[in-house]
Design a protein around this motif. Sequence first.
Motif, PDB file in Angstrom:
ATOM      1  N   ASP A 546       0.841  -1.195   0.000  1.00  0.00           N
ATOM      2  CA  ASP A 546       0.000   0.000   0.000  1.00  0.00           C
ATOM      3  C   ASP A 546       0.880   1.250   0.000  1.00  0.00           C
ATOM      4  N   TRP A 547       0.954   1.910  -1.147  1.00  0.00           N
ATOM      5  CA  TRP A 547       1.783   3.117  -1.253  1.00  0.00           C
ATOM      6  C   TRP A 547       0.933   4.397  -1.317  1.00  0.00           C
ATOM      7  N   TRP A 548      -0.345   4.258  -1.027  1.00  0.00           N
ATOM      8  CA  TRP A 548      -1.250   5.396  -1.044  1.00  0.00           C
ATOM      9  C   TRP A 548      -1.441   5.948   0.379  1.00  0.00           C
ATOM     10  N   THR A 549      -1.583   7.262   0.481  1.00  0.00           N
ATOM     11  CA  THR A 549      -1.996   7.807   1.770  1.00  0.00           C
ATOM     12  C   THR A 549      -3.446   7.395   2.000  1.00  0.00           C
ATOM     13  N   PRO A 550      -3.879   7.260   3.246  1.00  0.00           N
ATOM     14  CA  PRO A 550      -5.276   6.871   3.507  1.00  0.00           C
ATOM     15  C   PRO A 550      -6.283   7.795   2.833  1.00  0.00           C
ATOM     16  N   ALA A 551      -5.998   9.098   2.828  1.00  0.00           N
ATOM     17  CA  ALA A 551      -6.934  10.056   2.227  1.00  0.00           C
ATOM     18  C   ALA A 551      -7.021   9.854   0.717  1.00  0.00           C
ATOM     19  N   ASP A 552      -5.876   9.625   0.075  1.00  0.00           N
ATOM     20  CA  ASP A 552      -5.878   9.408  -1.378  1.00  0.00           C
ATOM     21  C   ASP A 552      -6.580   8.108  -1.730  1.00  0.00           C
ATOM     22  N   ALA A 553      -6.338   7.067  -0.952  1.00  0.00           N
ATOM     23  CA  ALA A 553      -6.987   5.782  -1.210  1.00  0.00           C
ATOM     24  C   ALA A 553      -8.503   5.911  -1.079  1.00  0.00           C
ATOM     25  N   ALA A 554      -8.946   6.640  -0.081  1.00  0.00           N
ATOM     26  CA  ALA A 554     -10.380   6.836   0.128  1.00  0.00           C
ATOM     27  C   ALA A 554     -10.997   7.618  -1.028  1.00  0.00           C
ATOM     28  N   GLU A 555     -10.266   8.625  -1.499  1.00  0.00           N
ATOM     29  CA  GLU A 555     -10.782   9.431  -2.606  1.00  0.00           C
ATOM     30  C   GLU A 555     -10.845   8.608  -3.893  1.00  0.00           C
ATOM     31  N   PHE A 556      -9.824   7.780  -4.131  1.00  0.00           N
ATOM     32  CA  PHE A 556      -9.842   6.910  -5.313  1.00  0.00           C
ATOM     33  C   PHE A 556     -11.049   5.973  -5.249  1.00  0.00           C
ATOM     34  N   THR A 557     -11.246   5.345  -4.098  1.00  0.00           N
ATOM     35  CA  THR A 557     -12.349   4.398  -3.935  1.00  0.00           C
ATOM     36  C   THR A 557     -13.691   5.083  -4.172  1.00  0.00           C
ATOM     37  N   LYS A 558     -13.814   6.298  -3.683  1.00  0.00           N
ATOM     38  CA  LYS A 558     -15.052   7.057  -3.862  1.00  0.00           C
ATOM     39  C   LYS A 558     -15.300   7.356  -5.351  1.00  0.00           C
ATOM     40  N   ARG A 559     -14.237   7.735  -6.062  1.00  0.00           N
ATOM     41  CA  ARG A 559     -14.378   8.047  -7.484  1.00  0.00           C
ATOM     42  C   ARG A 559     -14.635   6.777  -8.302  1.00  0.00           C
ATOM     43  N   ALA A 560     -13.966   5.691  -7.941  1.00  0.00           N
ATOM     44  CA  ALA A 560     -14.176   4.423  -8.647  1.00  0.00           C
ATOM     45  C   ALA A 560     -15.597   3.921  -8.443  1.00  0.00           C
ATOM     46  N   ALA A 561     -16.165   4.160  -7.261  1.00  0.00           N
ATOM     47  CA  ALA A 561     -17.523   3.702  -6.975  1.00  0.00           C
ATOM     48  C   ALA A 561     -18.537   4.334  -7.924  1.00  0.00           C
ATOM     49  N   VAL A 562     -18.254   5.546  -8.389  1.00  0.00           N
ATOM     50  CA  VAL A 562     -19.144   6.192  -9.361  1.00  0.00           C
ATOM     51  C   VAL A 562     -19.181   5.367 -10.644  1.00  0.00           C
ATOM     52  N   VAL A 563     -18.014   4.899 -11.085  1.00  0.00           N
ATOM     53  CA  VAL A 563     -17.937   4.059 -12.279  1.00  0.00           C
ATOM     54  C   VAL A 563     -18.708   2.762 -12.046  1.00  0.00           C
ATOM     55  N   GLY A 564     -18.539   2.169 -10.875  1.00  0.00           N
ATOM     56  CA  GLY A 564     -19.243   0.937 -10.553  1.00  0.00           C
ATOM     57  C   GLY A 564     -20.746   1.095 -10.643  1.00  0.00           C
ATOM     58  N   ARG A 565     -21.271   2.201 -10.097  1.00  0.00           N
ATOM     59  CA  ARG A 565     -22.727   2.435 -10.137  1.00  0.00           C
ATOM     60  C   ARG A 565     -23.215   2.651 -11.572  1.00  0.00           C
ATOM     61  N   GLN A 566     -22.403   3.337 -12.366  1.00  0.00           N
ATOM     62  CA  GLN A 566     -22.797   3.566 -13.759  1.00  0.00           C
ATOM     63  C   GLN A 566     -22.973   2.247 -14.504  1.00  0.00           C
ATOM     64  N   TYR A 567     -22.018   1.334 -14.336  1.00  0.00           N
ATOM     65  CA  TYR A 567     -22.082   0.071 -15.076  1.00  0.00           C
ATOM     66  C   TYR A 567     -23.115  -0.886 -14.476  1.00  0.00           C
ATOM     67  N   ASP A 568     -23.352  -0.809 -13.185  1.00  0.00           N
ATOM     68  CA  ASP A 568     -24.434  -1.597 -12.582  1.00  0.00           C
ATOM     69  C   ASP A 568     -25.772  -1.315 -13.260  1.00  0.00           C
ATOM     70  N   ALA A 569     -25.930  -0.086 -13.739  1.00  0.00           N
ATOM     71  CA  ALA A 569     -27.211   0.332 -14.313  1.00  0.00           C
ATOM     72  C   ALA A 569     -27.396  -0.158 -15.750  1.00  0.00           C
ATOM     73  N   PHE A 570     -26.329  -0.581 -16.393  1.00  0.00           N
ATOM     74  CA  PHE A 570     -26.439  -1.053 -17.776  1.00  0.00           C
ATOM     75  C   PHE A 570     -27.092  -2.433 -17.800  1.00  0.00           C
ATOM     76  N   SER A 571     -28.113  -2.590 -18.633  1.00  0.00           N
ATOM     77  CA  SER A 571     -28.854  -3.853 -18.693  1.00  0.00           C
ATOM     78  C   SER A 571     -29.063  -4.259 -20.153  1.00  0.00           C
ATOM     79  N   PRO A 572     -28.267  -5.211 -20.656  1.00  0.00           N
ATOM     80  CA  PRO A 572     -28.394  -5.622 -22.054  1.00  0.00           C
ATOM     81  C   PRO A 572     -29.561  -6.576 -22.317  1.00  0.00           C
ATOM     82  N   LEU A 573     -30.011  -7.256 -21.280  1.00  0.00           N
ATOM     83  CA  LEU A 573     -31.120  -8.202 -21.407  1.00  0.00           C
ATOM     84  C   LEU A 573     -32.070  -7.996 -20.238  1.00  0.00           C
ATOM     85  N   ASP A 574     -33.313  -8.416 -20.406  1.00  0.00           N
ATOM     86  CA  ASP A 574     -34.284  -8.303 -19.318  1.00  0.00           C
ATOM     87  C   ASP A 574     -33.743  -8.989 -18.069  1.00  0.00           C
ATOM     88  N   SER A 575     -33.769  -8.281 -16.962  1.00  0.00           N
ATOM     89  CA  SER A 575     -33.377  -8.774 -15.635  1.00  0.00           C
ATOM     90  C   SER A 575     -31.881  -9.107 -15.529  1.00  0.00           C
TER      91      SER A 575
END
Length: 692
Positions: A546-575
């Motif tokens: 772990d070469w990240w400061t705790p604050a930087d790691a938290a900020e990265f995780t927060k920004r990455a979570a936005v990407v995760g939510r965006q792709y969770d919403a993509f639905s190519p087939l019903d359900s």
Amino acid sequence: MVLSLAGCTTSKPTTSTGTTTPADAANATAAAAAPSSKGVGINPADINPSVSPCDDFFQFSGGNWLKSNPIPAYASSWGPRNLLGDRTQAMLRQILEEAAANTSATKGSNLQKVGDFYASGMDSAALDKAGLTYLQPELKRIAAIKDLKSLHASLARQMALSTGAFFRAGVGPDRKNSTVYAVNLYQGGLGMPNRDYYLKDDVRSTAIRTAYTTYMTNTFRLMGDSEAAAKQKAEAVLALEKKLAQASRTPVELRDPQANYNKMTVADFQRQYPHVGLPVLLAAHGLGAAKEVIVGQPTFFQELSAVMNATPLADSKAYLTWQLVSSVPSALPKAYSDEAFRFQQVQSGTKQQPVRWKRMLAATDATLGEAFGQLYVDKAFPPAAKQKALEMVANIRASMAEHIQTNTWMSDATKAEALKKLNALRVKIGYPDVWKDYSALTVSRESYLQNVLAARQWNYAQNVKKYGGPIDRNEWGMTPPTINAYYSPPMNEIVFPAGYLQPPFFDPNADDAVNYGAIGGVMGHEMTHGFDDQGRQYDSQGNLRDWWTPADAAEFTKRAAVVGRQYDAFSPLDSVHVNGKLTMGENLADFAGLTIVYGALEKQLQKQYGDKPRPVIDGFTPEQRFFLSWAQLRRQNIRPEALRQQILTDPHSPGQYRTIGPLMNMPQFYEAFGCKDGQKMVRTESDRAKIW
């Protein structure tokens, strides 16, 4: 793939769909002669102009191509990579057939081995005639198991034959000390793709399990069992594998490198999981000197130990037999590979089995890829192509460095470590500097099955003999003709085989916008894998640290979570929804990679044209051609069955979302095509993801 904005655009006149027309482009560049297109570029006929690029760039960029390129019966999906694959296969087939026809090649030479391996695989009449003759020695070893001790000895043999029984083991860099090799133990032993196939009770999962049981039953019958005995064995195997599945981690859980690194002494492993027989396995493979092992999933091995102890020997034998036979269907009589394909059909929806020469070409590439890959490189990858690719990587690396330096949320300490890692990144282009030595592998025309098993044993021996030696940084994880690329976190390297550096992915004669959007996007993707949610946990030397400061790691995780939510919403087939956590690393690499490559292209265009008008080709500006090139190489028709399987098992998002997902976050894309707020490809500023 893992083994893990600078510049302003020029203003442009647009039509109502946000696309520059040829007439508008001519007016905009009246002072300059319109250049002619060179090399492989964008084919305007592939575009569907009835769709706005700002509403659905996947359909706009390749809608007409998708309509005119249906999936062939032998494939489960179809895209530009398949077309390149066809061209590559034609060249490789010629190489292989010439080698197979040369019966006077020097014994022991690569040419002899390649020719004999391919020829033996193509002799289907000999396979049918041989039946199980050449498999009998292995079947007898399994049949001779009489107690747990002999089960361990048999498992050691199965590991050397790479059948996949019970678990996976091998030698690789210690991820927390990348200067030495370690013995790594990992969950495995399943005949279906992952644990979900055993545990889910929806209609499709149940149908696949039924088909799997039928596949096993029919295979045991082919081997001589009665219907009742074959069915009993199939049910026993499924029950055993289900226990292993229940103890296995999910695909998302396997993405956490820290949780999947558990170093312990061999003595501790033996105390905790006594029935796995680790000391026997290590000794059998010349690893008796190993004092420590890295265990990926301790809970799995706890259950495995209990399963190996409690399972009746008859059931364990049936399981080992199944793992062996199902690992070599193409080396057995046609009836066996037909059964394997019938099960594959249920999973992927493929209508027709690929012809034999294609299957044998793939097998030869997987087994002797560097032997005949040298011949491929001579034909397909001139030195000028390698030089151009290296220049592009250097420009993209410079853009990445600038993005790190100008990053607004990362501390100076973390930036320094990130730049150190970027500068230490090793780049491999085209083919290995040191080719594999196959001299210890014996190949003949007597039996394809014998060749397959001999090659597996040779390959396993090559792997385990690394233990105790220096790290081999010349080794490649892909063969030269492979149409793919990868980033290795423990090696901190990006690797691009010659097979990928071909039109339409890469053409030294194409304009920069097309090359940067296509193979450049891949280069940026692999480079930024070193800084995705997994890759960022490894340092410049490839150590899991772990070469990240705790604050930087938290900020990265927060920004990455936005990407995760965006792709969770993509639905190519019903359900059916994309799994944003499973695909997180690949999505981050797509998004970050495209961002830094765009910056590299803008610098390249500025250097080339300065303040002069930039060329418009086929009615599109360089910026538009960049995004079209990115999109056209990710267009894909895919069968519903294969799409469901991909979403369950593949860390890559479906092609349509790899196309639009990053662009929906990029103001550079909006500007290139004149997109406005409220259009489907435009996210509001508060909803956009931004990392680099």
